[in-house]
Design a protein around this motif. Structure first.
Motif, PDB file in Angstrom:
ATOM      1  N   MET A 162       0.853  -1.175   0.000  1.00 43.17           N
ATOM      2  CA  MET A 162       0.000   0.000   0.000  1.00 43.17           C
ATOM      3  C   MET A 162       0.900   1.240   0.000  1.00 43.17           C
ATOM      4  SD  MET A 162      -2.797   1.183   2.940  1.00 43.17           S
ATOM      5  CE  MET A 162      -3.308  -0.491   3.173  1.00 43.17           C
ATOM      6  N   GLU A 163       0.612   2.169  -0.863  1.00 45.36           N
ATOM      7  CA  GLU A 163       1.360   3.421  -0.951  1.00 45.36           C
ATOM      8  C   GLU A 163       0.989   4.333   0.214  1.00 45.36           C
ATOM      9  OE1 GLU A 163       2.797   5.067  -4.062  1.00 45.36           O
ATOM     10  OE2 GLU A 163       2.905   3.240  -5.240  1.00 45.36           O
ATOM     11  N   GLU A 164       1.888   5.284   0.523  1.00 45.38           N
ATOM     12  CA  GLU A 164       1.668   6.169   1.669  1.00 45.38           C
ATOM     13  C   GLU A 164       0.371   6.960   1.540  1.00 45.38           C
ATOM     14  OE1 GLU A 164       3.648   9.886   4.094  1.00 45.38           O
ATOM     15  OE2 GLU A 164       4.957   8.595   2.914  1.00 45.38           O
ATOM     16  N   GLN A 165       0.093   7.505   0.371  1.00 45.20           N
ATOM     17  CA  GLN A 165      -1.123   8.313   0.215  1.00 45.20           C
ATOM     18  C   GLN A 165      -2.380   7.486   0.456  1.00 45.20           C
ATOM     19  OE1 GLN A 165      -1.320  11.555   0.165  1.00 45.20           O
ATOM     20  NE2 GLN A 165       0.903  11.546   0.304  1.00 45.20           N
ATOM     21  N   GLU A 166      -2.386   6.248  -0.013  1.00 43.51           N
ATOM     22  CA  GLU A 166      -3.530   5.369   0.238  1.00 43.51           C
ATOM     23  C   GLU A 166      -3.622   5.047   1.731  1.00 43.51           C
ATOM     24  OE1 GLU A 166      -5.247   0.927  -0.789  1.00 43.51           O
ATOM     25  OE2 GLU A 166      -3.557   1.696  -1.954  1.00 43.51           O
ATOM     26  N   ALA A 167      -2.473   4.791   2.358  1.00 48.82           N
ATOM     27  CA  ALA A 167      -2.461   4.503   3.797  1.00 48.82           C
ATOM     28  C   ALA A 167      -2.997   5.693   4.589  1.00 48.82           C
ATOM     29  CB  ALA A 167      -1.052   4.139   4.262  1.00 48.82           C
ATOM     30  N   ILE A 168      -2.594   6.906   4.191  1.00 46.08           N
ATOM     31  CA  ILE A 168      -3.062   8.113   4.875  1.00 46.08           C
ATOM     32  C   ILE A 168      -4.567   8.264   4.706  1.00 46.08           C
ATOM     33  CG2 ILE A 168      -3.009  10.647   4.779  1.00 46.08           C
ATOM     34  CD1 ILE A 168       0.032  10.379   4.261  1.00 46.08           C
ATOM     35  N   ALA A 169      -5.061   8.042   3.495  1.00 43.70           N
ATOM     36  CA  ALA A 169      -6.505   8.156   3.257  1.00 43.70           C
ATOM     37  C   ALA A 169      -7.274   7.143   4.103  1.00 43.70           C
ATOM     38  CB  ALA A 169      -6.808   7.962   1.771  1.00 43.70           C
ATOM     39  N   ARG A 170      -6.791   5.921   4.163  1.00 41.44           N
ATOM     40  CA  ARG A 170      -7.467   4.884   4.960  1.00 41.44           C
ATOM     41  C   ARG A 170      -7.381   5.205   6.452  1.00 41.44           C
ATOM     42  NH1 ARG A 170      -5.917  -0.940   2.511  1.00 41.44           N
ATOM     43  NH2 ARG A 170      -7.296  -1.555   4.204  1.00 41.44           N
ATOM     44  N   TRP A 171      -6.203   5.655   6.907  1.00 47.42           N
ATOM     45  CA  TRP A 171      -6.025   6.039   8.312  1.00 47.42           C
ATOM     46  C   TRP A 171      -6.990   7.157   8.686  1.00 47.42           C
ATOM     47  CZ3 TRP A 171      -3.156  10.856   8.952  1.00 47.42           C
ATOM     48  CH2 TRP A 171      -2.990  11.236  10.279  1.00 47.42           C
ATOM     49  N   ARG A 172      -7.111   8.170   7.830  1.00 47.36           N
ATOM     50  CA  ARG A 172      -8.011   9.302   8.117  1.00 47.36           C
ATOM     51  C   ARG A 172      -9.469   8.846   8.198  1.00 47.36           C
ATOM     52  NH1 ARG A 172      -8.534  13.887   5.249  1.00 47.36           N
ATOM     53  NH2 ARG A 172      -8.908  14.992   7.182  1.00 47.36           N
ATOM     54  N   ARG A 173      -9.827   7.794   7.450  1.00 51.08           N
ATOM     55  CA  ARG A 173     -11.198   7.252   7.505  1.00 51.08           C
ATOM     56  C   ARG A 173     -11.411   6.344   8.718  1.00 51.08           C
ATOM     57  NH1 ARG A 173     -10.241   6.266   1.861  1.00 51.08           N
ATOM     58  NH2 ARG A 173      -9.980   4.067   2.369  1.00 51.08           N
ATOM     59  N   GLY A 174     -10.331   6.054   9.453  1.00 52.20           N
ATOM     60  CA  GLY A 174     -10.455   5.200  10.638  1.00 52.20           C
ATOM     61  C   GLY A 174     -10.122   3.747  10.394  1.00 52.20           C
ATOM     62  N   ASP A 175      -9.463   3.451   9.292  1.00 51.82           N
ATOM     63  CA  ASP A 175      -9.079   2.082   8.963  1.00 51.82           C
ATOM     64  C   ASP A 175      -7.752   1.758   9.658  1.00 51.82           C
ATOM     65  OD1 ASP A 175      -8.189  -0.301   7.864  1.00 51.82           O
ATOM     66  OD2 ASP A 175      -8.614   0.281   5.792  1.00 51.82           O
ATOM     67  N   PRO A 176      -7.759   0.789  10.589  1.00 48.22           N
ATOM     68  CA  PRO A 176      -6.522   0.444  11.313  1.00 48.22           C
ATOM     69  C   PRO A 176      -5.397  -0.041  10.392  1.00 48.22           C
ATOM     70  CG  PRO A 176      -8.426  -0.559  12.368  1.00 48.22           C
ATOM     71  CD  PRO A 176      -8.904   0.023  11.076  1.00 48.22           C
ATOM     72  N   GLU A 177      -5.734  -0.631   9.241  1.00 43.44           N
ATOM     73  CA  GLU A 177      -4.686  -1.098   8.335  1.00 43.44           C
ATOM     74  C   GLU A 177      -3.881   0.074   7.771  1.00 43.44           C
ATOM     75  OE1 GLU A 177      -2.015  -3.368   6.592  1.00 43.44           O
ATOM     76  OE2 GLU A 177      -3.533  -4.084   7.975  1.00 43.44           O
ATOM     77  N   GLY A 178      -4.544   1.182   7.498  1.00 44.41           N
ATOM     78  CA  GLY A 178      -3.830   2.371   7.056  1.00 44.41           C
ATOM     79  C   GLY A 178      -2.854   2.846   8.121  1.00 44.41           C
ATOM     80  N   MET A 179      -3.302   2.816   9.379  1.00 47.99           N
ATOM     81  CA  MET A 179      -2.425   3.214  10.494  1.00 47.99           C
ATOM     82  C   MET A 179      -1.259   2.248  10.626  1.00 47.99           C
ATOM     83  SD  MET A 179      -2.010   5.415  12.862  1.00 47.99           S
ATOM     84  CE  MET A 179      -1.175   5.653  14.399  1.00 47.99           C
ATOM     85  N   ALA A 180      -1.518   0.960  10.440  1.00 48.00           N
ATOM     86  CA  ALA A 180      -0.461  -0.040  10.558  1.00 48.00           C
ATOM     87  C   ALA A 180       0.647   0.212   9.537  1.00 48.00           C
ATOM     88  CB  ALA A 180      -1.034  -1.449  10.381  1.00 48.00           C
ATOM     89  N   VAL A 181       0.276   0.619   8.334  1.00 46.48           N
ATOM     90  CA  VAL A 181       1.274   0.925   7.305  1.00 46.48           C
ATOM     91  C   VAL A 181       2.120   2.116   7.749  1.00 46.48           C
ATOM     92  CG1 VAL A 181       1.575   1.775   4.933  1.00 46.48           C
ATOM     93  CG2 VAL A 181      -0.047  -0.075   5.416  1.00 46.48           C
ATOM     94  N   LEU A 182       1.484   3.136   8.285  1.00 47.88           N
ATOM     95  CA  LEU A 182       2.219   4.320   8.737  1.00 47.88           C
ATOM     96  C   LEU A 182       3.136   3.984   9.914  1.00 47.88           C
ATOM     97  CD1 LEU A 182      -0.659   6.928   8.418  1.00 47.88           C
ATOM     98  CD2 LEU A 182       1.326   6.648   6.901  1.00 47.88           C
ATOM     99  N   VAL A 183       2.673   3.132  10.802  1.00 44.19           N
ATOM    100  CA  VAL A 183       3.512   2.704  11.928  1.00 44.19           C
ATOM    101  C   VAL A 183       4.757   1.996  11.400  1.00 44.19           C
ATOM    102  CG1 VAL A 183       3.672   1.134  13.908  1.00 44.19           C
ATOM    103  CG2 VAL A 183       1.655   2.597  13.636  1.00 44.19           C
ATOM    104  N   ARG A 184       4.559   1.052  10.493  1.00 41.92           N
ATOM    105  CA  ARG A 184       5.718   0.324   9.939  1.00 41.92           C
ATOM    106  C   ARG A 184       6.678   1.271   9.236  1.00 41.92           C
ATOM    107  NH1 ARG A 184       1.688  -3.502   8.879  1.00 41.92           N
ATOM    108  NH2 ARG A 184       1.401  -2.759   6.744  1.00 41.92           N
ATOM    109  N   GLN A 185       6.140   2.250   8.539  1.00 35.75           N
ATOM    110  CA  GLN A 185       6.980   3.153   7.769  1.00 35.75           C
ATOM    111  C   GLN A 185       7.746   4.149   8.638  1.00 35.75           C
ATOM    112  OE1 GLN A 185       5.057   4.817   4.389  1.00 35.75           O
ATOM    113  NE2 GLN A 185       6.760   6.164   3.899  1.00 35.75           N
ATOM    114  N   TYR A 186       7.162   4.610   9.744  1.00 34.73           N
ATOM    115  CA  TYR A 186       7.763   5.717  10.498  1.00 34.73           C
ATOM    116  C   TYR A 186       8.208   5.378  11.920  1.00 34.73           C
ATOM    117  CZ  TYR A 186       6.354   8.633   6.661  1.00 34.73           C
ATOM    118  OH  TYR A 186       6.221   9.182   5.415  1.00 34.73           O
TER     119      TYR A 186
END
Length: 179
Positions: free
Chosen positions: A1-25
């Motif tokens: 998943m690309e960062e922009q997609e992860a950010i969009a999912r995270w902002r919608r409340g999707d934990p998978e989007g947050m998980a990607v950001l956690v792994r990345q940062y």
């Protein structure tokens, strides 16, 4: 998943989007927190608290912004909060800071030439107040401008410059005292 997609999912409340950001940062955030907080467990606590705040305040994140600068600010604020809670905001020494020769904008770590010197710099950084240590970390390890640091810390540029000047002078003195 690309960062922009992860950010969009995270902002919608999707934990998978947050998980990607956690792994990345997570590792980058831990490096910043560890430079501010000498206790590795506190650094981990600061990063964890920053991720929790990121989740809580995800709706305030502007999608046209870069995630790392926004998140780094959360990490810095959490690290400073923990440092202050421990009563470590007391300046490492009192009295006027002595003037030292050389370029006032030079990096205090410019003489690093051995593992011993790196260790001495780490010990000297620990002697700075959390605020001064944070400013040095953001300026020389993260490469932020004085204006960016002032914005991140919510202080005037003049105040930031005073803290940075004092921190550099102390680091120079402490490093030269042990040379």
């Amino acid at each position: 998943m690309e960062e922009q997609e992860a950010i969009a999912r995270w902002r919608r409340g999707d934990p998978e989007g947050m998980a990607v950001l956690v792994r990345q940062y997570q590792q980058r955030a831990l490096r910043v927190a560890a430079l501010i907080l000498p206790d590795p467990m506190q650094a981990e606590d600061a990063v964890q608290a920053a991720f929790i705040r990121a989740w809580t305040y995800r709706k305030t994140f502007r999608p046209d912004s870069a995630f790392w600068p926004w998140f780094r600010q959360l990490v810095v604020h959490e690290a400073l909060r923990l440092a202050r809670r421990e009563g470590r905001e007391i300046p490492a020494e009192s009295g006027p800071v002595e003037e030292a020769g050389g370029d006032p904008d030079s990096d205090p770590s410019h003489h690093l030439d051995s593992q011993e010197t790196i260790q001495r710099l780490a010990q000297a950084l620990e002697r700075l107040s959390p605020t001064q240590r944070t400013i040095v970390v953001l300026r020389y390890y993260e490469g932020l401008s004085e204006e960016e640091i002032a914005r991140a810390l919510g202080c005037a540029v003049g105040t930031l410059k005073r803290h940075l000047h004092e921190a550099r002078q102390r680091l120079r003195r402490w490093l030269s005292d042990r040379a």
